[in-house]
Enzyme design. Structure first.
Site, PDB file in Angstrom:
ATOM      1  N   GLY A  10       7.817  17.941  59.240  1.00 36.99           N
ATOM      2  CA  GLY A  10       9.226  18.064  58.896  1.00 36.99           C
ATOM      3  C   GLY A  10       9.789  19.390  59.394  1.00 36.99           C
ATOM      4  N   ASP A  48      -1.714  11.362  52.370  1.00 30.10           N
ATOM      5  CA  ASP A  48      -0.738  10.817  51.437  1.00 30.10           C
ATOM      6  C   ASP A  48      -0.880  11.595  50.135  1.00 30.10           C
ATOM      7  OD1 ASP A  48       0.854   9.401  49.711  1.00 30.10           O
ATOM      8  OD2 ASP A  48      -0.246   7.506  49.880  1.00 30.10           O
ATOM      9  N   ALA A  72       8.932  16.076  50.807  1.00 29.56           N
ATOM     10  CA  ALA A  72       9.879  15.669  49.770  1.00 29.56           C
ATOM     11  C   ALA A  72      10.675  14.456  50.230  1.00 29.56           C
ATOM     12  CB  ALA A  72      10.842  16.803  49.436  1.00 29.56           C
ATOM     13  N   THR A 113      15.210  22.624  45.180  1.00 28.25           N
ATOM     14  CA  THR A 113      16.571  22.505  45.711  1.00 28.25           C
ATOM     15  C   THR A 113      17.645  23.001  44.752  1.00 28.25           C
ATOM     16  OG1 THR A 113      18.215  20.860  46.453  1.00 28.25           O
ATOM     17  CG2 THR A 113      16.630  20.141  44.821  1.00 28.25           C
ATOM     18  N   ASP A 114      18.795  23.358  45.317  1.00 30.33           N
ATOM     19  CA  ASP A 114      19.952  23.719  44.502  1.00 30.33           C
ATOM     20  C   ASP A 114      20.524  22.514  43.769  1.00 30.33           C
ATOM     21  OD1 ASP A 114      20.781  22.666  47.035  1.00 30.33           O
ATOM     22  OD2 ASP A 114      22.812  23.403  46.656  1.00 30.33           O
ATOM     23  N   TYR A 137      18.438  12.448  43.254  1.00 29.56           N
ATOM     24  CA  TYR A 137      17.691  13.409  44.060  1.00 29.56           C
ATOM     25  C   TYR A 137      17.405  14.673  43.258  1.00 29.56           C
ATOM     26  CZ  TYR A 137      16.812  17.115  47.467  1.00 29.56           C
ATOM     27  OH  TYR A 137      16.274  18.184  48.127  1.00 29.56           O
ATOM     28  N   TRP A 162      20.806  23.539  51.940  1.00 29.65           N
ATOM     29  CA  TRP A 162      21.411  23.364  53.269  1.00 29.65           C
ATOM     30  C   TRP A 162      20.418  23.696  54.391  1.00 29.65           C
ATOM     31  CZ3 TRP A 162      27.219  25.097  53.658  1.00 29.65           C
ATOM     32  CH2 TRP A 162      27.943  24.617  52.550  1.00 29.65           C
TER      33      TRP A 162
END
Length: 295
Positions: A10, A48, A72, A113-114, A137, A162
């Site tokens: 990623g 996995d 994620a 995350t925010d 999410y 972001w």
């Protein structure tokens, strides 16, 4: 020290591979890069992380000391209808990683995350602000955070926002394509936050490992410095890419989506800067570096 990186194909995982390659073998650290999907020409081990037994086997065989979870479920819109998969990747998988980290007395570095916040604050969010996710999410990512903390493992949770890079799908690459192919587009101006260059975040993580600051357990916020709207971000991307598209500001209500996204979601980075003694780049400087790499 042996470090397992998940989601290595990623955006953040790829920048972690770049950081490890730049450090070279003299660093004394051995990185094991894994991903559920293989990419031709990229040397990553299939793994996995929703499979606890498979996770235990690779951590045992590689004698892992640190786990960096870059994997994620990040599709905000799709998470609402694909809740089971979002929960599996964002809640169950981190719980598995935390369990194995606890068993091995390893450190888990996990990316959050925010979106765990409501997204309507008039001041930057600190690590002490109570999370109030408004969608699937954010809710599943918050579940992942809580499971890690509850496990009793040694952890460093880094919330970011972001995220973009020269790799994969992200806002920067999408805006480059749209502003190169269209005469006019509309971008929301009433959602404010801060972009995060994956290279900068990978630099933080790599530095924590390199400098052996893994005992600094806790939650940290990291994004680049500054605060802008998506409209401002798109204008900068267009200009730096040499495109001449007319970008018009629009309201979030004009978008064809039922998902509520944060209106104001700026992360306070005081704690991460003081704890790890780092300076964080200004968002525009980092964007310029990314655009140059894309060229």
């Amino acid at each position: 020290m042996n470090i397992l990186v998940t989601g290595a194909n990623g955006q953040l995982g790829t920048e972690m591979r770049n950081a490890a390659a730049s450090a070279g073998p003299l660093s004394g650290d051995h990185y094991v890069f894994t991903d559920v999907n293989n990419i031709p020409g990229v040397e990553t081990i299939p793994l996995d992380i929703t499979n606890l037994d498979a996770l235990r086997i690779i951590c045992e065989s590689e004698n892992i000391d640190v786990i960096v979870n870059c994997a994620a479920y990040t599709n905000v819109d799709k998470a609402e209808e694909d809740l089971a998969m979002a929960e599996l990747l964002n809640a169950t998988a981190p719980s598995n990683l935390a369990l194995v980290a606890k068993e091995r007395k390893a450190t888990l570095i996990h990316i959050s995350t925010d979106y765990v916040f409501k997204g309507n604050a008039c001041v930057p969010y600190t690590e002490e602000t109570k999370p109030e996710p408004t969608g699937a999410y954010g809710a599943t990512k918050y579940q992942g955070e809580k499971s890690i903390i509850k496990s009793g493992c040694r952890y460093i949770i880094i919330r970011t926002a972001w995220l973009y890079s020269p790799y994969g799908k992200n806002f920067v690459k999408t805006m480059q394509s749209l502003t190169a192919s269209k005469d006019s587009i509309s971008v929301v101006f009433d959602q404010v936050g801060t972009p995060t260059y994956a290279k900068d975040l990978a630099g933080l993580i790599h530095g924590i490992i390199r400098d052996r600051k893994l005992d600094k357990t806790g939650i940290y916020h990291f994004s680049d410095e500054g605060a802008i709207s998506w409209y401002d971000f798109a204008k900068a991307i267009c200009r730096l890419s040499g495109n001449t598209c007319d970008i018009k500001p629009c309201h979030s209500s004009e978008l064809a989506t039922t998902i509520k996204r944060p209106s104001i979601s700026v992360l306070d980075k005081t704690k991460v800067k003081n704890t790890f003694g780092i300076e964080i780049p200004y968002w525009l400087d980092s964007l310029e570096d990314c655009i140059e790499r894309l060229k």
